[in-house]
Scaffold this motif. Structure first.
Motif, PDB file in Angstrom:
ATOM      1  N   ASN A 259      96.060  -4.739  29.924  1.00  0.00           N
ATOM      2  CA  ASN A 259      96.695  -5.127  28.657  1.00  0.00           C
ATOM      3  C   ASN A 259      95.692  -5.346  27.532  1.00  0.00           C
ATOM      4  OD1 ASN A 259      99.401  -7.171  30.058  1.00  0.00           O
ATOM      5  ND2 ASN A 259      99.205  -4.966  29.831  1.00  0.00           N
ATOM      6  N   HIS A 260      94.591  -6.050  27.836  1.00  0.00           N
ATOM      7  CA  HIS A 260      93.639  -6.440  26.789  1.00  0.00           C
ATOM      8  C   HIS A 260      92.176  -6.382  27.227  1.00  0.00           C
ATOM      9  CE1 HIS A 260      97.161  -8.011  24.653  1.00  0.00           C
ATOM     10  NE2 HIS A 260      97.470  -8.647  25.763  1.00  0.00           N
ATOM     11  N   MET A 261      91.900  -6.392  28.517  1.00  0.00           N
ATOM     12  CA  MET A 261      90.536  -6.639  28.983  1.00  0.00           C
ATOM     13  C   MET A 261      89.570  -5.487  28.730  1.00  0.00           C
ATOM     14  SD  MET A 261      91.349  -8.816  32.462  1.00  0.00           S
ATOM     15  CE  MET A 261      89.672  -9.424  32.711  1.00  0.00           C
ATOM     16  N   LEU A 262      90.091  -4.330  28.353  1.00  0.00           N
ATOM     17  CA  LEU A 262      89.229  -3.214  27.941  1.00  0.00           C
ATOM     18  C   LEU A 262      88.977  -3.212  26.438  1.00  0.00           C
ATOM     19  CD1 LEU A 262      90.517  -0.160  30.012  1.00  0.00           C
ATOM     20  CD2 LEU A 262      88.172  -1.016  29.974  1.00  0.00           C
ATOM     21  N   CYS A 263      89.749  -4.011  25.724  1.00  0.00           N
ATOM     22  CA  CYS A 263      89.704  -3.980  24.262  1.00  0.00           C
ATOM     23  C   CYS A 263      88.630  -4.922  23.714  1.00  0.00           C
ATOM     24  CB  CYS A 263      91.063  -4.384  23.693  1.00  0.00           C
ATOM     25  SG  CYS A 263      92.433  -3.338  24.229  1.00  0.00           S
ATOM     26  N   ARG A 264      88.251  -4.687  22.499  1.00  0.00           N
ATOM     27  CA  ARG A 264      87.314  -5.574  21.814  1.00  0.00           C
ATOM     28  C   ARG A 264      88.024  -6.867  21.439  1.00  0.00           C
ATOM     29  NH1 ARG A 264      86.272  -4.471  15.544  1.00  0.00           N
ATOM     30  NH2 ARG A 264      86.097  -6.727  15.741  1.00  0.00           N
ATOM     31  N   TYR A 342      82.237 -10.680  27.751  1.00  0.00           N
ATOM     32  CA  TYR A 342      81.945 -10.317  26.370  1.00  0.00           C
ATOM     33  C   TYR A 342      80.583 -10.883  25.965  1.00  0.00           C
ATOM     34  CZ  TYR A 342      86.757  -8.785  25.386  1.00  0.00           C
ATOM     35  OH  TYR A 342      87.950  -8.115  25.364  1.00  0.00           O
ATOM     36  N   LEU A 343      79.678  -9.994  25.528  1.00  0.00           N
ATOM     37  CA  LEU A 343      78.431 -10.437  24.909  1.00  0.00           C
ATOM     38  C   LEU A 343      78.703 -10.830  23.462  1.00  0.00           C
ATOM     39  CD1 LEU A 343      75.349 -10.781  25.147  1.00  0.00           C
ATOM     40  CD2 LEU A 343      75.126  -8.418  24.331  1.00  0.00           C
ATOM     41  N   ASP A 344      79.507 -10.012  22.801  1.00  0.00           N
ATOM     42  CA  ASP A 344      80.012 -10.323  21.459  1.00  0.00           C
ATOM     43  C   ASP A 344      81.355  -9.620  21.318  1.00  0.00           C
ATOM     44  OD1 ASP A 344      79.489  -7.592  20.709  1.00  0.00           O
ATOM     45  OD2 ASP A 344      77.411  -8.133  20.260  1.00  0.00           O
ATOM     46  N   GLU A 345      81.886  -9.556  20.129  1.00  0.00           N
ATOM     47  CA  GLU A 345      83.238  -9.020  19.941  1.00  0.00           C
ATOM     48  C   GLU A 345      83.379  -7.566  20.362  1.00  0.00           C
ATOM     49  OE1 GLU A 345      84.597  -9.612  15.995  1.00  0.00           O
ATOM     50  OE2 GLU A 345      84.795 -11.793  16.201  1.00  0.00           O
ATOM     51  N   THR A 346      82.318  -6.795  20.301  1.00  0.00           N
ATOM     52  CA  THR A 346      82.422  -5.360  20.561  1.00  0.00           C
ATOM     53  C   THR A 346      81.540  -4.896  21.711  1.00  0.00           C
ATOM     54  OG1 THR A 346      80.688  -4.885  18.919  1.00  0.00           O
ATOM     55  CG2 THR A 346      82.982  -4.900  18.148  1.00  0.00           C
ATOM     56  N   THR A 347      80.996  -5.828  22.497  1.00  0.00           N
ATOM     57  CA  THR A 347      80.050  -5.455  23.555  1.00  0.00           C
ATOM     58  C   THR A 347      80.358  -6.199  24.846  1.00  0.00           C
ATOM     59  OG1 THR A 347      78.347  -5.240  21.848  1.00  0.00           O
ATOM     60  CG2 THR A 347      77.620  -5.183  24.151  1.00  0.00           C
ATOM     61  N   PHE A 348      80.418  -5.444  25.940  1.00  0.00           N
ATOM     62  CA  PHE A 348      80.542  -6.034  27.269  1.00  0.00           C
ATOM     63  C   PHE A 348      79.157  -6.237  27.869  1.00  0.00           C
ATOM     64  CE2 PHE A 348      84.776  -3.678  27.562  1.00  0.00           C
ATOM     65  CZ  PHE A 348      85.531  -4.839  27.381  1.00  0.00           C
ATOM     66  N   THR A 349      79.049  -7.227  28.755  1.00  0.00           N
ATOM     67  CA  THR A 349      77.820  -7.430  29.514  1.00  0.00           C
ATOM     68  C   THR A 349      78.180  -7.914  30.916  1.00  0.00           C
ATOM     69  OG1 THR A 349      75.620  -8.455  29.471  1.00  0.00           O
ATOM     70  CG2 THR A 349      77.485  -9.847  28.837  1.00  0.00           C
ATOM     71  N   ASN A 350      77.182  -7.960  31.798  1.00  0.00           N
ATOM     72  CA  ASN A 350      77.427  -8.397  33.166  1.00  0.00           C
ATOM     73  C   ASN A 350      77.032  -9.859  33.330  1.00  0.00           C
ATOM     74  OD1 ASN A 350      74.693  -8.069  32.968  1.00  0.00           O
ATOM     75  ND2 ASN A 350      74.474  -6.766  34.777  1.00  0.00           N
ATOM     76  N   PRO A 360      84.792   0.311  25.085  1.00  0.00           N
ATOM     77  CA  PRO A 360      85.079   1.750  25.017  1.00  0.00           C
ATOM     78  C   PRO A 360      85.999   2.120  23.867  1.00  0.00           C
ATOM     79  CG  PRO A 360      86.282   0.737  26.817  1.00  0.00           C
ATOM     80  CD  PRO A 360      85.345  -0.303  26.301  1.00  0.00           C
ATOM     81  N   GLU A 361      85.777   3.327  23.347  1.00  0.00           N
ATOM     82  CA  GLU A 361      86.705   3.883  22.364  1.00  0.00           C
ATOM     83  C   GLU A 361      87.949   4.336  23.126  1.00  0.00           C
ATOM     84  OE1 GLU A 361      84.736   6.933  20.237  1.00  0.00           O
ATOM     85  OE2 GLU A 361      83.358   5.589  19.196  1.00  0.00           O
ATOM     86  N   LEU A 362      89.075   3.758  22.839  1.00  0.00           N
ATOM     87  CA  LEU A 362      90.291   4.029  23.607  1.00  0.00           C
ATOM     88  C   LEU A 362      91.143   5.068  22.900  1.00  0.00           C
ATOM     89  CD1 LEU A 362      90.909   0.306  24.582  1.00  0.00           C
ATOM     90  CD2 LEU A 362      90.053   2.117  26.072  1.00  0.00           C
TER      91      LEU A 362
END
Length: 369
Positions: A259-264, A342-350, A360-362
């Motif tokens: 639903n949301h977890m791939l989105c920024r 989330y590292l920030d609004e537009t970046t994922f991290t581990n 990702p661009e969806l």
């Protein structure tokens, strides 16, 4: 066409989307739909029938016990439908009598261990008004949040590029329970927004806390009644209680994860940027009350779900460069290719914070006919 967030920094509010699209939709799309209440009640009856059949399992020869598995799968689907139909009920006015509405929603959420008053707080009030923002209790954890047990569970059991497949399998059947336990204990024992383990700790009123306690006691009593009717028999409990819950919770989590977890993340509640709709085979849309149309739901939360395809057509027409519409299999693959914090609004991290992957661009993916 991909939704390139770098080229589209301007966010639009949910209210602005609704204002633009509402004139194109018929008035009946916003009328209460009592059919969804009947769907809820029918699936409750399917569970009761399943338990009635299971009460005779001790008379079955062991080599025939596998014949109960199709019944368990039907029961699991009913648990999925109970969540989705109660979700729609609590967004609408299909039942105008508040006491009857509360009773039906309590029955609908019993197999989810979710008091309806808590659901209205965490989902209707908090999640819908603050979707995928820092204040949303349903988002991914932030890398900057403390490494507590709640964050560790998400890291270990939620689909990501880091997850162990065995732990992911276990997590699918138990993640819903963790979500409920995390928010339930936070509001009952802390309720001052100082609990560290939830994604985001919100507070509720004292009246709501008392209602949640009463509803939780009722839910526990109903589960004990179910277990008692099955005589606490291990084989009956495994096949007709635990197995449907595990499969059902796994099925609904497949939807919820995408639903949301791939989105920024967004500071403005822009449903086309912070939400995702998936394409699933039509049989699943029929069975699951169009829950795959999730962005559409966030624009019009109280709408009759039967009209979500109409909203999707409008989004494809008016916002083709913003709308996140992805085939279910591709969405799942992306979940397994990206970290989950989330590292920030537009970046994922581990977990370690050393791996950085842009959200990702969806956008709109084409599907094979």
């Amino acid at each position: 066409m991909n939704n390139n967030l770098v080229d589209q920094p301007v966010l639009i509010t949910q209210a602005d989307y609704a204002k633009k699209l509402r004139p194109f939709l018929p008035a009946e799309a916003f009328l209460p739909d009592s059919n969804k209440v009947w769907i809820l009640l029918i699936n409750l009856m399917l569970l009761i029938v399943g338990w009635a059949i299971a009460s005779y399992l001790d008379r079955w020869a062991w080599q025939y016990l596998w014949l109960y598995l199709p019944i368990a799968i039907v029961m699991a689907n009913s648990i999925i439908v109970l969540l989705f139909s109660t979700h729609d009920l609590l967004h609408s006015s299909a039942i105008s009598n508040p006491r009857l509405r509360q009773l039906v929603s309590l029955l609908g959420l019993t197999m989810l261990w979710m008091p309806p008053t808590l659901w209205k707080a965490v989902h209707n009030r908090e999640h819908h008004s603050k979707t995928n923002s820092e204040q949303d209790p349903d988002r991914n954890y932030l890398s900057s949040q403390p490494n507590n047990w709640g964050k560790w569970i998400q890291n270990a059991f939620v689909p990501s590029s880091e997850v162990n497949p065995f732990l992911l399998t276990i997590g699918m059947g138990h993640a819903w329970g963790v979500h409920t336990f995390r928010n339930l204990t936070s509001v009952l024992f802390f309720n001052k927004q100082n609990a560290q383990y939830p994604v985001f700790a919100f507070s509720i009123s004292e009246k709501e806390r008392l209602a949640i306690v009463g509803e939780l006691m009722t839910i526990i009593s109903l589960h004990l009644a179910i277990l008692g009717s099955l005589q606490f028999s291990p084989i009956k409990l495994l096949l007709s209680y635990f197995l449907p819950i595990w499969i059902g919770h796994a099925g609904l989590m497949f939807y919820i994860y995408t639903n949301h977890m791939l989105c920024r993340m967004t500071t403005v509640n822009d449903a086309l940027i912070n939400s995702l709709s998936i394409r699933v085979p039509k049989i699943f849309d029929l069975l699951h009350i169009n829950f795959s149309y999730h962005t559409e739901h966030h624009i019009f939360p109280g709408m009759n779900p039967s009209y979500y395809p109409m909203v999707q057509e409008l989004l494809l027409t008016h916002y083709p460069d913003r709308f996140n519409l992805v085939d279910a299999d591709k969405a799942w693959k992306l979940m397994l290719q990206t970290p989950r914090h989330y590292l920030d609004e537009t970046t994922f991290t581990n977990w370690s914070g050393k791996k950085m992957v842009p959200c990702p661009e969806l956008g709109i993916t084409t599907t094979n006919p």
